[in-house]
Scaffold this active site. Structure first.
Site, PDB file in Angstrom:
ATOM      1  N   CYS B  92       0.840  -1.198   0.205  1.00 56.33           N
ATOM      2  CA  CYS B  92      -0.272  -0.112   0.234  1.00 56.33           C
ATOM      3  C   CYS B  92       0.917   1.352   0.062  1.00 56.33           C
ATOM      4  O   CYS B  92       1.487   1.564  -0.903  1.00 56.33           O
ATOM      5  CB  CYS B  92      -0.882  -0.085   1.214  1.00 56.33           C
ATOM      6  SG  CYS B  92      -2.344   0.761   0.987  1.00 56.33           S
ATOM      7  N   HIS B 186      -3.792  -4.412   0.688  1.00 53.00           N
ATOM      8  CA  HIS B 186      -3.092  -4.032   1.802  1.00 53.00           C
ATOM      9  C   HIS B 186      -3.583  -4.775   2.956  1.00 53.00           C
ATOM     10  O   HIS B 186      -4.142  -5.754   3.027  1.00 53.00           O
ATOM     11  CB  HIS B 186      -3.551  -2.521   2.071  1.00 53.00           C
ATOM     12  CG  HIS B 186      -5.007  -2.428   2.598  1.00 53.00           C
ATOM     13  ND1 HIS B 186      -5.861  -1.474   2.127  1.00 53.00           N
ATOM     14  CD2 HIS B 186      -6.049  -3.260   2.963  1.00 53.00           C
ATOM     15  CE1 HIS B 186      -6.976  -1.500   2.528  1.00 53.00           C
ATOM     16  NE2 HIS B 186      -7.224  -2.554   2.889  1.00 53.00           N
TER      17      HIS B 186
END
Lengths: 446, 237
Positions: B92, B186
């Protein structure tokens, strides 16, 4: 004229929706806005005393409903968006429900819970004289992105009410920092002294909003709530409204500034804050203290807030837990109960839940590994994610089962040798689970 | 055998349950009698000398900027670590941080990639196809990012089967470079992707032990169920 026409049409629309057994929480509000965009201004004019807004991420509905209960107990007429319908239409519908067909409204106070994303929009029309901010926890990340976004929303909203008194949770550094930019009069409520040792490891928001350094804590009540300070000079403000001698099981009992001993039937440390927020507002309104305490005693929680069921003679508790902080608190409540138990966890990923369930890994489920918990059952659309989370926190896989058929699971658990059942669920999963629980309970009665 | 995992600034970059990745690596090693030590690493104890797996996650904008500023002092160390073929997982914001930004902010510039931010966040469940021509595997996860990453000449981590990826047009997600895996997927990426988790462990062991051949298989029925549910869910949508 337009006002009377709008209320009349919407009242009829709500009546029809009720006839059709449909929920009348938002559609009539949408219609009202379409017919008369300034309708909320008209409602404000018809509010005799004050409008009180309740904002924040967790505990809004309990706080707002409890506040309305207390004021009603004192004999006031109160408009309240009770079912947590907290977008702009929800406030409109709350007023319309209180109005008669001819637009006449008996309203001394309006207690309006406001979604953080909608508050700014609602405050363009009405100006509350009091604003309660409960806390700022991570909530529904995929709706608003980040907590900083939520803070931005709240600041925009509050800037529209420069004369409102702010009721701020002093123990929450994020809420205090959020409100620090305003010159409004502020009342701080909080829990001055340490209550219990906390095992939570979530560090959400434990960083100073002013300088990004890690906050120093003398103690934590839960999550980021506690007595904090930062090298940059940011500290917990002096508490105007305090609770002490707090016990959380089997009911919430505490001693509160200017109220003395109070009892609240719904347990859980988080409710101490909800009650404190309400009492600080009531105190300012000079509401009759005995009546307020009676309203606290008689409070009935909404669906799934530690809701109690009897399932074939066994206690079952249903708890809503929609974000890491809420879940950690629910887990703490499970552990407050010393009996042996089976635990069901139901997780959905619908719109009302937040589509991202990665936050499950931020919950301190480690605290659910207890000798008293004999089995774990995962349900909801994300049952497998939940089971995986339990597996990697160290629960033996033979203690975990997929409750794909919740009804069958509950029926079998009602006959288990363990003393009680806990069902933890996030938002839409809660309503599904509640329907099944009710069905199973009724089945046992017959 | 033993493995040292270093997690960069876990108290700051903890937005989406990154600790899930650590839990998975640790558990999967321990089940195979591989000792694991996990270090939480900040500027105060920064050292990559004995690191076998390095994890850099994502965080809130404010906290991510703080970490980025602190890491600038170590960018050469991280670059050498990657160039030497050591194993790293960047997720991320941690992925984007490795390159440069098209805004005025300065990135670590360890990789020649650049990130532009747009208002519309790319958000949702995602499935990508990873691996080589001979050994393909699907990776499932969740993406939520405002950044559009131009990975230039790097090899993408996977081809997007469902979701957005590095941008919403080219159809690729993340990048792999030597033994660096960088992706927007993520938080707890590894729990539902045991193949990827084992690949990372294997690469770290190969780096360290010449004699290492392969990991023994584990019971992954929960993992597969959770993985398959995402694939099925997206097929229905």
């Amino acid at each position: 004229m337009r006002y009377f026409f709008t209320v009349f049409i919407c009242k009829i629309f709500i009546f029809v929706l009720h006839l059709m057994k449909k929920q009348a929480t938002s559609a009539p509000g949408k219609l009202a806005f379409r017919l008369y965009p300034d309708i909320l201004k008209e409602f404000e004019k018809r509010t005799k005393k004050e409008i009180i807004a309740v904002m924040g991420t967790n505990g809004k509905t309990t706080t707002n409903n409890l506040l309305a209960d207390c004021l009603e107990k004192c004999g006031f007429d109160v408009v309240c968006n009770r079912i947590g319908a907290n977008m702009d239409e929800g406030s409109v519908v709350a007023y319309i429900n209180k109005a008669n067909l001819f637009g006449k409204i008996k309203c001394d106070y309006a207690c309006l819970e406001m979604d953080e994303g909608w508050a700014e929009y609602i405050l363009k029309y009405i100006t509350p004289s009091k604003i309660v901010v409960t806390n700022l926890f991570r909530d529904q990340l995929d709706r608003y992105g980040e907590i900083d976004t939520t803070i931005g929303f709240l600041r925009k909203a509050i800037s529209l009410a420069p004369n409102a008194t702010l009721y701020i949770n002093a123990d929450d550094p994020l809420t205090v920092a959020m409100a620090s930019v305003f010159d409004n009069k502020k009342v701080y409520y909080g829990i001055e002294n340490k209550v219990q040792d906390v095992i939570s490891t979530s560090k959400e928001g434990k960083y100073c909003l002013n300088c990004s350094k890690e906050l120093k804590y003398e103690f934590n009540h839960f999550s980021q709530l506690g007595k904090y300070s930062c090298d940059c000079g940011f500290i917990r403000p002096e508490i105007n409204f305090n609770a002490e001698n707090i016990s959380v099981f089997p009911t919430l009992k505490m001693n509160v500034t200017s109220y003395g001993d109070i009892t609240f039937p719904v347990r859980g440390m988080y409710n101490a804050y909800n009650v404190l927020a309400v009492l600080s507002v009531c105190d300012n309104l000079n509401a009759d203290k005995e009546k307020v305490k009676k309203a606290l005693n008689e409070y009935t929680p909404q669906a799934g807030r530690m809701e109690h069921f009897n399932i074939g003679g066994k206690d079952l508790y249903l708890i809503l837990a929609k974000n890491p902080t809420g879940f950690n608190q629910s887990v703490a409540s499970v552990n407050d109960d010393p009996r042996t138990k089976d635990v069901v966890i139901s997780i959905n990923d619908g719109l009302g839940d937040g589509k991202d369930v990665t936050w499950l890994w931020d919950v301190d489920f480690e605290n659910l590994i207890k000798d008293e918990i004999k089995s774990y059952h995962t349900s909801g659309r994300r049952y497998a994610d939940m089971a995986l989370r339990l597996k990697y926190m160290g629960v033996e896989t033979d203690k975990i089962s997929f409750a794909k058929d919740l009804k069958a699971t509950l029926n079998s658990l009602s006959g288990s040798e363990n003393e009680c059942i806990y069902v933890l669920a996030n938002y839409t999963a809660l309503f599904e689970a509640r329907a099944v629980i009710t069905e199973v309970c009724n089945g046992h009665k017959n | 055998m033993d493995i040292k995992i270093k997690h960069l600034y876990p108290d700051f970059l903890n937005l989406y349950g990154d600790k899930g990745n650590i839990a998975v690596l640790k558990t999967r090693c321990e089940k195979r009698n591989i000792n694991v030590t996990v270090y939480e690493m900040t500027k105060d104890n920064f050292s990559l000398d004995d690191c076998d797996i390095l994890l850099l996650g994502g965080g809130y904008e404010r906290e991510q900027k703080f970490v980025l500023n602190e890491l600038k002092a170590f960018k050469d160390d991280i670059k050498d670590y990657i160039e030497n073929g050591k194993v790293m997982l960047a997720l991320c914001g941690g992925f984007e941080m490795l390159g440069s930004y098209e805004s005025s902010d300065e990135g670590l510039e360890i990789l020649n990639i650049s990130t532009a931010f747009k208002e519309k966040r790319l958000m949702g469940d995602i499935v990508i196809e990873c691996g080589t021509e001979n050994e393909k595997y699907d990776v499932v996860g969740f993406e939520n990012h405002a950044g559009r990453v131009d990975i230039k000449d790097y090899t993408p981590f996977g081809r997007v089967k469902h979701g957005f990826g590095n941008d919403d047009c080219k159809g690729f997600e993340g990048l792999v470079y030597k033994n660096l895996f960088a992706t927007h997927l993520h938080g707890p990426l590894l729990p539902k992707n045991p193949v990827l988790a084992d690949l990372i462990i294997s690469k770290a062991l190969k780096n360290k032990y010449e004699s290492f051949e392969q990991l023994e298989p584990l019971d992954d029925s929960f993992e597969q169920e959770a993985h398959n549910n995402i694939v099925l869910k997206l097929k229905k949508e």
